[in-house]
Design an enzyme around this catalytic site. Structure first.
Site, PDB file in Angstrom:
ATOM      1  CD  GLU A 169      -2.745   1.224  -0.049  1.00 57.39           C
ATOM      2  OE1 GLU A 169      -3.308   0.267  -0.426  1.00 57.39           O
ATOM      3  OE2 GLU A 169      -2.566   2.286  -0.606  1.00 57.39           O
ATOM      4  CE  LYS A 224       4.858   1.073   1.835  1.00 54.69           C
ATOM      5  NZ  LYS A 224       4.356   2.192   1.622  1.00 54.69           N
ATOM      6  CB  CYS A 280       5.929   3.394   6.878  1.00 49.76           C
ATOM      7  SG  CYS A 280       4.342   2.871   7.336  1.00 49.76           S
TER       8      CYS A 280
HETATM    9  N1  LIG Z   1       0.415   3.558   8.336  1.00 47.07           N
HETATM   10  C1  LIG Z   1       0.757   3.714   6.965  1.00 47.07           C
HETATM   11  O1  LIG Z   1       0.725   4.880   6.656  1.00 47.07           O
HETATM   12  C2  LIG Z   1       1.118   2.551   6.211  1.00 47.07           C
HETATM   13  C3  LIG Z   1       1.288   2.841   4.816  1.00 47.07           C
HETATM   14  C4  LIG Z   1       1.497   1.657   3.946  1.00 47.07           C
HETATM   15  C5  LIG Z   1       1.830   0.689   4.388  1.00 47.07           C
HETATM   16  N2  LIG Z   1       1.787   0.497   5.584  1.00 47.07           N
HETATM   17  C6  LIG Z   1       2.067  -0.955   6.339  1.00 47.07           C
HETATM   18  O2  LIG Z   1       0.925  -1.573   6.615  1.00 47.07           O
HETATM   19  C7  LIG Z   1       0.845  -2.400   7.535  1.00 47.07           C
HETATM   20  C8  LIG Z   1      -0.076  -2.047   8.773  1.00 47.07           C
HETATM   21  O3  LIG Z   1       0.100  -0.693   9.188  1.00 47.07           O
HETATM   22  P1  LIG Z   1      -1.003   0.015   9.910  1.00 47.07           P
HETATM   23  O4  LIG Z   1      -0.391   1.318  10.236  1.00 47.07           O
HETATM   24  O5  LIG Z   1      -2.342  -0.014   9.403  1.00 47.07           O
HETATM   25  O6  LIG Z   1      -0.752  -0.625  11.464  1.00 47.07           O
HETATM   26  P2  LIG Z   1      -1.728  -0.725  12.693  1.00 47.07           P
HETATM   27  O7  LIG Z   1      -0.803  -1.242  13.972  1.00 47.07           O
HETATM   28  O8  LIG Z   1      -2.627   0.475  12.648  1.00 47.07           O
HETATM   29  O9  LIG Z   1      -2.972  -1.964  12.591  1.00 47.07           O
HETATM   30  C9  LIG Z   1      -2.524  -3.210  12.478  1.00 47.07           C
HETATM   31  C10 LIG Z   1      -3.980  -4.121  12.986  1.00 47.07           C
HETATM   32  O10 LIG Z   1      -3.787  -5.383  13.001  1.00 47.07           O
HETATM   33  C11 LIG Z   1      -4.244  -6.048  14.100  1.00 47.07           C
HETATM   34  N3  LIG Z   1      -3.639  -7.615  14.103  1.00 47.07           N
HETATM   35  C12 LIG Z   1      -2.356  -7.846  14.380  1.00 47.07           C
HETATM   36  N4  LIG Z   1      -2.447  -9.333  14.281  1.00 47.07           N
HETATM   37  C13 LIG Z   1      -3.685  -9.596  14.109  1.00 47.07           C
HETATM   38  C14 LIG Z   1      -4.289 -10.835  13.910  1.00 47.07           C
HETATM   39  N5  LIG Z   1      -3.523 -12.075  13.993  1.00 47.07           N
HETATM   40  N6  LIG Z   1      -5.618 -10.953  13.847  1.00 47.07           N
HETATM   41  C15 LIG Z   1      -6.338  -9.953  13.638  1.00 47.07           C
HETATM   42  N7  LIG Z   1      -5.849  -8.672  13.843  1.00 47.07           N
HETATM   43  C16 LIG Z   1      -4.577  -8.456  13.968  1.00 47.07           C
HETATM   44  C17 LIG Z   1      -3.726  -4.930  15.088  1.00 47.07           C
HETATM   45  O11 LIG Z   1      -4.741  -5.187  16.305  1.00 47.07           O
HETATM   46  C18 LIG Z   1      -3.980  -3.657  14.730  1.00 47.07           C
HETATM   47  O12 LIG Z   1      -5.112  -3.125  15.051  1.00 47.07           O
HETATM   48  C19 LIG Z   1       2.257  -2.235   8.070  1.00 47.07           C
HETATM   49  O13 LIG Z   1       3.184  -3.389   7.758  1.00 47.07           O
HETATM   50  C20 LIG Z   1       2.838  -1.086   7.531  1.00 47.07           C
HETATM   51  O14 LIG Z   1       3.908  -1.247   7.391  1.00 47.07           O
HETATM   52  C21 LIG Z   1       1.608   1.273   6.528  1.00 47.07           C
END
Ligand SMILES: NC(=O)c1ccc[n+]([C@@H]2O[C@H](COP(=O)([O-])OP(=O)(O)OC[C@H]3O[C@@H](n4cnc5c(N)ncnc54)[C@H](O)[C@@H]3O)[C@@H](O)[C@H]2O)c1
Length: 460
Positions: A169, A224, A280
């Site tokens: 993403e 990414k 990130c």
């Molecule tokens: N935040 C950003 O701007 C962004 C942009 C691009 C990519 N990413 C990537 O996307 C991924 C997610 O990032 P985010 O910011 O959304 O993280 P986040 O911590 O906000 O959300 C992750 C969620 O996953 C849940 N979770 C973890 N293990 C689980 C399981 N086994 N079953 C159900 N739920 C579970 C957690 O409770 C949490 O709510 C990461 O790898 C990050 O690097 C983030």
């Protein structure tokens, strides 16, 4: 294969907004976002759309249109996986804090746990999509976990089969909704043409086909990490030049404009500031550093490590500079901190520059009055940690923050801070008063006219 049901594991900053936009643009697909965190799911289901757990401009309207129609938030992980044609893994992948690779490698325990859950609960053929940012060759691990379950089938049902895709993403927090609605590109990595076309068919419902890029799995995973490393590098580069501008009398905004006008360089992401934050950039570069070290590419690792190092240096530099200008001591002095989120238009504070800068100032004995339009007191307390005690308070307005303060320090580029009433602020501050503008957004001329001394990042 046309997709009718999607499950997304992880209802965070990526899973929530991404699935909301898919549901909005694909009314024929039922989308269920699942998470283990009950409080987070409850907040996604709150009838009051201002209480969603993620603040993004425009997100409330999208969720309002789709929730209950074809967008659902739930803690019932297993049935959602069982019903899905396609499962997105959108769980957190923070930097490891212990064990091999601590401080650099990504912690993949949540990816592994969710892959195991998919292996256990899926039925029939399931396309598994890596949406989390992952180190190169993680798809192999996911595939290995799924393969172990392949062929199993409950009696009477068809045997399980899986295909794994990488679909990182590229949304930026603060502009997630427009980024998702009009992406520069969508990247799909994989080696199963039918699975790739099924996912391309989902995005194809609103993204022009020439913006849907297909690559091999490893290129997709590496692209990414590389995108984040290049973006962070631009910030560290311009911040390094900002320090030189201050020392020489140049103006970083003029320099940025002049170099950005060169079409080979381009004007975006050249704003000097307190350094990058967010969950990130640092994590993904450290991950790249770890990968390079693993493959024996030590010079490449050191090159990218320096982008992270410069970022920390910039934050400490700003804190030191505030102390120096306030006659070398801030003990017992009140400092108004405007902005705590890592950037404007988000409530996310992960790795926010404000955390390190506030910690440095608290260690110097300052009393901080912190204002942020979207970050809660509980979040600030969690970020600053218990050791630093009660040297800070959250206040409701910039004027309240300024009352009795020696200095005002702008750390997030919230629009509210562009149009501050400098006369009103100066009237309630202790003299001599200072404005430290780490974002170059305040009207410095008006602040000076109101009697403040001004430091703006990169202005010599
Ligand atoms: N935040 C950003 O701007 C962004 C942009 C691009 C990519 N990413 C990537 O996307 C991924 C997610 O990032 P985010 O910011 O959304 O993280 P986040 O911590 O906000 O959300 C992750 C969620 O996953 C849940 N979770 C973890 N293990 C689980 C399981 N086994 N079953 C159900 N739920 C579970 C957690 O409770 C949490 O709510 C990461 O790898 C990050 O690097 C983030």
């Amino acid at each position: 294969m046309s997709i009718r049901t999607i499950c997304c594991i992880g209802a965070g900053y990526v899973g929530g907004p991404t699935m909301a936009v898919i549901a909005d643009r694909c009314p024929g697909i039922q989308v269920t976002v699942v998470d283990l965190n009950q409080a987070r799911i409850d907040a996604w289901n709150d009838p009051d759309l201002s209480k969603l757990p993620v603040y993004e401009p425009g997100l409330d309207a999208v969720v309002g249109r789709c929730r209950g129609r074809n967008l659902h938030f739930s803690t019932a992980v297993e049935p959602a996986i069982a019903a899905a044609d396609m499962v997105f893994l959108s769980v957190n992948t923070p930097t490891k804090t212990k064990g091999v690779g601590a401080g650099q490698a990504s912690d993949l325990r949540w990816i592994e746990a969710s892959a195991r859950q998919v292996a256990a609960c899926a039925q029939g053929h399931t396309i598994v999509v890596e949406k989390s940012t992952l180190p190169v060759r993680t798809a192999e691990t996911v595939q290995a976990i799924l393969s172990a379950a392949q062929g199993d089938g409950a009696s009477g049902s068809s045997p399980k089969t899986f295909a794994v895709l990488s679909n990182p993403e590229f949304l930026a927090e603060g502009t997630a909704i427009p980024d998702l609605e009009q992406p520069d590109r969508v990247l799909i990595g994989g080696d199963d043409p039918a699975a790739i076309e099924a996912l391309a068919g989902v995005y194809g419902q609103w993204v022009p086909s020439d913006r849907i890029l297909r690559t091999n799995l490893w290129s997709s995973e590496l692209s990414k990490l590389t995108a984040n490393a290049f973006l962070a590098q631009r910030i560290s580069s311009i911040n390094s030049i900002a320090a030189l501008c201050e020392a020489t009398g140049a103006d970083v905004q003029e320099v940025a404009h002049a170099i950005g006008a060169d079409s080979r360089i381009g004007g975006k992401f050249l704003k000097a500031g307190p350094g990058f934050g967010g969950s990130c950039f640092q994590k993904d570069i450290l991950n790249l550093v770890y990968l390079c070290g693993h493959y024996g590419l030590h010079e490449v690792a050191a090159y990218w490590q320096s982008v992270v190092d410069l970022n920390g240096w910039q934050q400490h530099r700003i804190a030191r500079l505030v102390v120096q200008r306030l006659f070398g001591t801030v003990t017992g002095k009140r400092i108004a901190v405007l902005g705590f989120a890592f950037k404007a238009d988000t409530n996310d504070t992960r790795e926010a520059p404000a955390i390190r800068i506030c910690q440095d100032l608290l260690e110097e004995g300052a009393q901080l009055a912190i204002h942020d339009p979207k970050v809660s007191e509980a979040q600030i307390a969690a970020d600053l940690g218990e050791n630093l005690g009660d040297g800070w308070q959250r206040v409701a307005t910039p004027v309240q923050a300024a009352e009795g303060a020696d200095a005002l320090l702008i750390l997030t580029e919230w629009h509210d801070y562009v149009e501050l009433d400098w006369r009103a602020l100066a009237a309630v501050m202790r003299k001599p008063s200072w404005l430290f503008d780490a974002r170059n957004i305040a009207n410095a001329a008006q602040a000076r006219a109101a009697g403040l001394q001004v430091w703006s990042v990169g202005c010599g």
